[in-house]
Write an enzyme that holds these catalytic residues in place. Structure first.
Site, PDB file in Angstrom:
ATOM      1  N   TYR A 266      76.368  -2.591  46.157  1.00 36.74           N
ATOM      2  CA  TYR A 266      77.674  -2.261  46.733  1.00 36.74           C
ATOM      3  C   TYR A 266      77.562  -1.983  48.230  1.00 36.74           C
ATOM      4  O   TYR A 266      78.152  -2.672  49.063  1.00 36.74           O
ATOM      5  CB  TYR A 266      78.278  -1.059  46.002  1.00 36.74           C
ATOM      6  CG  TYR A 266      79.637  -0.654  46.521  1.00 36.74           C
ATOM      7  CD1 TYR A 266      80.754  -1.427  46.243  1.00 36.74           C
ATOM      8  CD2 TYR A 266      79.797   0.504  47.281  1.00 36.74           C
ATOM      9  CE1 TYR A 266      82.007  -1.062  46.722  1.00 36.74           C
ATOM     10  CE2 TYR A 266      81.038   0.874  47.766  1.00 36.74           C
ATOM     11  CZ  TYR A 266      82.139   0.086  47.483  1.00 36.74           C
ATOM     12  OH  TYR A 266      83.372   0.445  47.964  1.00 36.74           O
TER      13      TYR A 266
ATOM     14  N   ASP B  76      86.581 -52.108  37.059  1.00 39.96           N
ATOM     15  CA  ASP B  76      86.440 -51.917  38.510  1.00 39.96           C
ATOM     16  C   ASP B  76      84.945 -51.708  38.786  1.00 39.96           C
ATOM     17  O   ASP B  76      84.178 -51.357  37.873  1.00 39.96           O
ATOM     18  CB  ASP B  76      87.261 -50.695  38.937  1.00 39.96           C
ATOM     19  CG  ASP B  76      86.964 -50.263  40.358  1.00 39.96           C
ATOM     20  OD1 ASP B  76      87.099 -51.089  41.265  1.00 39.96           O
ATOM     21  OD2 ASP B  76      86.560 -49.092  40.544  1.00 39.96           O
TER      22      ASP B  76
ATOM     23  N   ARG C 283      85.133  -1.415  40.260  1.00 48.59           N
ATOM     24  CA  ARG C 283      85.306  -0.040  39.779  1.00 48.59           C
ATOM     25  C   ARG C 283      86.522   0.062  38.869  1.00 48.59           C
ATOM     26  O   ARG C 283      87.515  -0.641  39.054  1.00 48.59           O
ATOM     27  CB  ARG C 283      85.467   0.900  40.978  1.00 48.59           C
ATOM     28  CG  ARG C 283      85.479   2.363  40.607  1.00 48.59           C
ATOM     29  CD  ARG C 283      85.271   3.233  41.816  1.00 48.59           C
ATOM     30  NE  ARG C 283      85.376   4.645  41.477  1.00 48.59           N
ATOM     31  CZ  ARG C 283      85.087   5.639  42.298  1.00 48.59           C
ATOM     32  NH1 ARG C 283      84.665   5.366  43.524  1.00 48.59           N
ATOM     33  NH2 ARG C 283      85.201   6.896  41.923  1.00 48.59           N
TER      34      ARG C 283
ATOM     35  N   LYS D  22     103.721  -3.282  54.853  1.00 44.76           N
ATOM     36  CA  LYS D  22     104.795  -3.484  53.882  1.00 44.76           C
ATOM     37  C   LYS D  22     105.377  -2.146  53.419  1.00 44.76           C
ATOM     38  O   LYS D  22     106.587  -2.035  53.195  1.00 44.76           O
ATOM     39  CB  LYS D  22     104.274  -4.297  52.693  1.00 44.76           C
ATOM     40  CG  LYS D  22     103.838  -5.709  53.085  1.00 44.76           C
ATOM     41  CD  LYS D  22     103.478  -6.556  51.876  1.00 44.76           C
ATOM     42  CE  LYS D  22     103.157  -7.992  52.300  1.00 44.76           C
ATOM     43  NZ  LYS D  22     102.929  -8.885  51.151  1.00 44.76           N
TER      44      LYS D  22
END
Length: 725
Positions: free
Chosen positions: A87, A499, A9, A380
């Site tokens: 959604y 190799d 959005r 926080k």
């Protein structure tokens, strides 16, 4: 420089005024705040996303487009049905509960998955109209997990980042998704994939290995010619905005008024959550109820303020959750409240910024106890507001923020007894300890701000893309391939050293099955007929295997990294059979027994522990444990441990591929030298190649190799072209 943020959005709310004109109200969310503060010189910001409403009429769309275009907002128009299925359906009824460990809440419907894919394609279509070469693109969150690969495949030379804002679950949960491989492949289209914590990184890495069978080397996934890096970027808040707002004189007065309304001498516990089953709201109510039941001395003295922000309450699960919350709160208040005291203050609505700051300031205890949360910024915000240091944070260990806020009282939110005990501990915590804990947490979050989060991600994205660009210059391409071919063609005495495993041949789970294919044998036979070529296969394999596979060809062979070599048709052994120490053999056998899928290979001059068929997580653990167990006995016997590609080899250090190159160069002069390998055991060989030679690493790039071929399957086509076969 242009940066395009792509999210589900746009960061705005669109409203119509009385004149039928569109007005944009900007979002105050952390993402929008962080991106607005990005301080990259000459950077032009754009945002792509759904505008938040269905707009059917072309005339109205054109009008809205003009308004949005002023702010570099680019809408992706979706129908109500698409929003419902993409959604509400796939994103929020499948991915959201699964990522938050609520597997039983998953409601699978294949139609929703088809719409999810279609909407991701629609976002790509809109993005491809405006994004051009050189732009930075940052895709946000689980709604658009398929988009990075679409961008990678469709638009060249752009930097693509993706950030996952929610938890990434363990493989055992993620594996239940039928579309798991497609979702992971979608994410790996990004150059940088970000998560909040290292735990989520670890889960993602496990899913990559187990679902797509791709290995993560340190922080990088190599998928064909593309490298995707993963890292942790803990999202922060605008610390100064919250911290400074609480110190304003008018805010101090506002807090005093609120405190009078909610009990001047009472302790107040604050819980702020969006209405969601992942937030642990019912557990918090039960924990507080248990606290009141077991500690009657605090009745009338401690209240819980619950702020629940409405979210999707028209969905049955959320409506049912709201009903249970109402009943639980009503039950507690009915049982314990009196004329002068309410146990739980309940608000079913959001608050504006100033009111929320005042409530944070007033609360003595912050209770943040989600059952699972990607980060949780409420914790926080609460810490930032407590400028005087008074206050205690009770924090769920299931929240991403717990990794940073270790000075909180950490709890398992599923245990209501822990919630009760944490409340008691918080109430009784001395002020000096509160201040010390709070100051340490404030120091952390004042550094790890949302500005830093956004800046760190973009800086890291630019860095890994630039690094990849530099490394890609080592890739064999049309230009340098022509140069190598020209040097080869003009040379009269060439040394070609290869190799075997991982270079000339792809890896097999069982090493004995990695015998040479017809195409390889044809190349070696044709190239060795050129009298100007000396072709050598140098391998960690034993001489008997090399002789069985290549003994009839006109090439030289080097076995066990140089311990034996075949030259002019004759094998020469530099060391006889080694008598291996019983302690070392015993340790290796122990690790084979406790590591399903591993095995020991006993060579004449080396011992090899193979673990290609072992689960990646277990392999990393066992390899380090084995190294630790072997250090002492290997030191005593003068042995070297060498980590290879899914092997650990024990050998005498005097033999290496590098020494073999030096031996060859000491015997003759060559005007063209080519050495190719894929492993750490080949690094000595690359370093021994002269500067005018061509050393090529297969797979990832190497500081010691001049060039790189990312895919082993491209090796033979390159060699066929080089030798003109």
């Amino acid at each position: 420089m242009r940066i395009f943020i792509i999210s589900n959005r746009l960061p705005i709310k669109i409203i119509k005024d009385e004149n039928d004109e569109f007005q944009l109200v900007k979002s105050e969310g952390g993402l929008a705040t962080g991106l607005d503060s990005l301080n990259i010189p000459n950077m032009e910001r754009h945002w792509i996303g759904w505008p938040g409403m269905e707009v059917k009429e072309p005339r109205v769309r054109n009008k809205l487009n003009k308004t949005l275009d002023k702010y570099n907002y680019h809408p992706v128009y979706l129908s109500e049905k698409q929003i419902s299925q993409y959604y509400e359906g796939y994103s929020n009824s499948i991915l959201w509960p699964l990522f938050h460990y609520f597997y039983s809440f998953v409601e699978y419907d294949e139609r929703n998955w088809r719409t999810y894919k279609f909407v991701n394609e629609k976002f790509y279509e809109e993005a491809s109209k405006i994004i051009r070469s050189g732009d930075i693109v940052w895709v946000q969150d689980y709604h658009l997990m398929l988009l990075p690969k679409m961008l990678r495949d469709g638009i060249k030379n752009i930097k693509i980042g993706y950030f996952h804002h929610v938890p990434f679950p363990s493989y055992e949960l993620f594996r239940v998704l039928p579309e798991r491989a497609e979702l992971l492949s979608g994410l790996l289209g990004a150059d940088l994939i970000g998560f909040h914590t290292s735990d989520y990184m670890r889960h993602f890495a496990s899913a990559i290995y187990r679902v797509l069978k791709l290995n993560i080397r340190l922080d990088c996934v190599l998928q064909g010619h593309h490298k995707a890096y993963i890292n942790a970027f803990p999202m922060g808040i605008n610390y100064d905005m919250y911290h400074d707002a609480a110190l304003k004189p008018e805010m101090v007065e506002h807090v005093k008024e609120l405190k009078n309304n909610y009990g001047k001498d009472n302790k107040l516990i604050l819980s702020v959550n969006r209405l969601d089953y992942s937030k642990g709201i019912i557990h918090q109510i039960k924990g507080f109820h248990l606290f009141l039941k077991n500690h009657p001395e605090y009745r009338g003295k401690v209240s819980l303020m619950m702020i629940i922000v409405p979210s999707r309450d028209n969905v049955n699960k959320y409506a049912d959750l709201k009903k249970i919350i109402d009943e639980k709160i009503g039950s507690v208040n009915g049982k314990y409240s009196n004329v002068n005291w309410v146990p739980i203050y309940y608000f079913y609505h959001g608050f504006d910024f100033n009111d929320l700051i005042a409530i944070y300031s007033m609360a003595d205890i912050g209770l943040v106890a989600p059952l699972r949360d990607g980060m949780n910024l409420v914790s926080k915000e609460y810490v930032a507001v407590k400028g005087n240091g008074h206050g205690v944070l009770i924090l769920s260990e299931m929240a991403g923020a717990a990794a940073e806020l270790s000075d909180a009282i950490l709890i398992n939110p599923n245990d209501i007894k822990q919630i009760e005990n944490a409340i008691v501990k918080a109430i009784r915590m001395p002020v000096a300890e509160q201040e010390l804990r709070m100051k340490r947490m404030q120091l952390t979050i004042s550094r790890q701000t949302v500005d830093k989060w956004a800046s760190d991600f973009i800086t890291n994205l630019i860095y890994v893309c630039d690094q990849n660009s530099q490394m890609n210059n080592k890739e064999i391409n049309v230009s340098n391939s022509k140069q190598i071919h020209s040097s080869y063609k003009n040379a009269s005495h060439r040394l070609l050293v290869f190799d075997y495993d991982g270079t000339l041949s792809g890896f097999k789970n069982n090493p004995e099955e990695a015998y040479p294919e017809k195409e390889l044998l044809h190349f070696l036979k044709k190239a060795s007929t050129d009298k100007n070529n000396l072709i050598i296969i140098t391998s960690g394999r034993d001489k008997d295997t090399l002789e069985r596979w290549f003994g009839n060809l006109n090439i030289d062979l080097v076995a066990e990294h140089g311990a034996a070599y075949k030259e002019d048709g004759i094998w020469k052994e530099l060391i006889g059979n080694v008598e291996w120490d019983d302690e070392i053999i015993h340790i290796l056998n122990e690790f084979v027994d406790k590591t399903p899928g591993s095995r020991i290979e006993m060579k004449k001059t080396a011992l090899v522990w193979h673990f290609r068929s072992v689960d990646d997580w277990l392999a990393v653990l066992r390899e380090q444990q084995l190294i630790n167990a072997l250090i002492a006995p290997c030191n005593r016997h003068g042995l070297q441990m060498m980590r290879g590609n899914k092997i650990l080899e024990i050998k005498y250090p005097i033999y290496s591929k590098g020494n073999e190159i030096k031996r060859l160069l000491s015997k003759d002069r060559y005007d063209f030298i080519l050495a190719m390998g894929d492993d750490v055991t080949d690094e000595d060989m690359f370093m021994a190649v002269p500067k005018n030679g061509y050393s090529i690493k297969v797979g990832t790039t190497s500081d010691n190799a001049r060039y790189c071929i990312p895919l082993q399957t491209d090796v033979l086509p390159f060699l066929y072209h080089l030798c003109g076969i």
